[in-house]
Write a protein that holds these residues in place. Sequence first.
Motif, PDB file in Angstrom:
ATOM      1  N   GLY A 163       0.778  -1.209  -0.040  1.00  0.00           N
ATOM      2  CA  GLY A 163       0.043   0.160   0.083  1.00  0.00           C
ATOM      3  C   GLY A 163       0.867   1.216   0.059  1.00  0.00           C
ATOM      4  O   GLY A 163       2.286   1.120   0.242  1.00  0.00           O
ATOM      5  N   LEU A 164       0.182   2.332  -0.411  1.00  0.00           N
ATOM      6  CA  LEU A 164       0.968   3.637  -0.072  1.00  0.00           C
ATOM      7  C   LEU A 164       0.260   4.313   0.992  1.00  0.00           C
ATOM      8  O   LEU A 164      -0.815   4.351   1.372  1.00  0.00           O
ATOM      9  CB  LEU A 164       0.695   4.494  -1.566  1.00  0.00           C
ATOM     10  N   SER A 165       1.232   5.160   1.672  1.00  0.00           N
ATOM     11  CA  SER A 165       0.847   6.045   2.580  1.00  0.00           C
ATOM     12  C   SER A 165       1.369   7.345   2.342  1.00  0.00           C
ATOM     13  O   SER A 165       2.501   7.629   1.974  1.00  0.00           O
ATOM     14  CB  SER A 165       1.669   5.542   3.947  1.00  0.00           C
ATOM     15  N   ILE A 166       0.519   8.560   2.497  1.00  0.00           N
ATOM     16  CA  ILE A 166       0.930   9.864   2.462  1.00  0.00           C
ATOM     17  C   ILE A 166       0.851  10.559   3.815  1.00  0.00           C
ATOM     18  O   ILE A 166      -0.158  10.495   4.195  1.00  0.00           O
ATOM     19  CB  ILE A 166       0.000  10.379   1.558  1.00  0.00           C
ATOM     20  N   ASN A 167       2.031  11.056   3.976  1.00  0.00           N
ATOM     21  CA  ASN A 167       1.921  11.744   5.297  1.00  0.00           C
ATOM     22  C   ASN A 167       2.440  13.316   5.208  1.00  0.00           C
ATOM     23  O   ASN A 167       3.168  13.604   4.358  1.00  0.00           O
ATOM     24  CB  ASN A 167       2.918  11.232   6.200  1.00  0.00           C
ATOM     25  N   TYR A 168       1.606  14.258   5.907  1.00  0.00           N
ATOM     26  CA  TYR A 168       1.851  15.574   5.660  1.00  0.00           C
ATOM     27  C   TYR A 168       2.747  15.921   7.065  1.00  0.00           C
ATOM     28  O   TYR A 168       2.350  15.908   8.153  1.00  0.00           O
ATOM     29  CB  TYR A 168       0.620  16.265   5.458  1.00  0.00           C
TER      30      TYR A 168
END
Length: 134
Positions: free
Chosen positions: A129-134
């Motif tokens: 899976g892909l994880s996007i963190n800000y």
Amino acid sequence: MTKVFGGYIYLQNGNHMTLKDLEKKLASNQQTFDLIKTARLNNTIASIFEIAGGGLIGAPIGTTIAGGDANWALAGIGVGLIAIAIPIKLSSNKKANQAIELYNSSLNLTPFNKLKPELKLMANRNGLGLSINY
């Protein structure tokens, strides 16, 4: 706020807002409220001059079309009223834009271009899976 022919339109979350709506929205901050209230007053004054000027220009044109003897001095006065309305309308737009910019800056929103998203490829027993963190 979006510039369009003849002025600006004001939007919040895609919904059109009038100066009256903005006045209600910006009432929580006295400085923005004062600016938008002045903008709304100036807009009303400019509209009165514009409508009166348009009527005075239209009357002689209508008289001419109907075959009568037109009073072109009225059209000249109408042009003068519209000329007076233009700087008042510009002042209204400027005050409204200042109020909106001041209000928006007080929200402390992080502009999208300042966000530093971090993209990670993750794997666990359920798969990839892909994880996007800000």
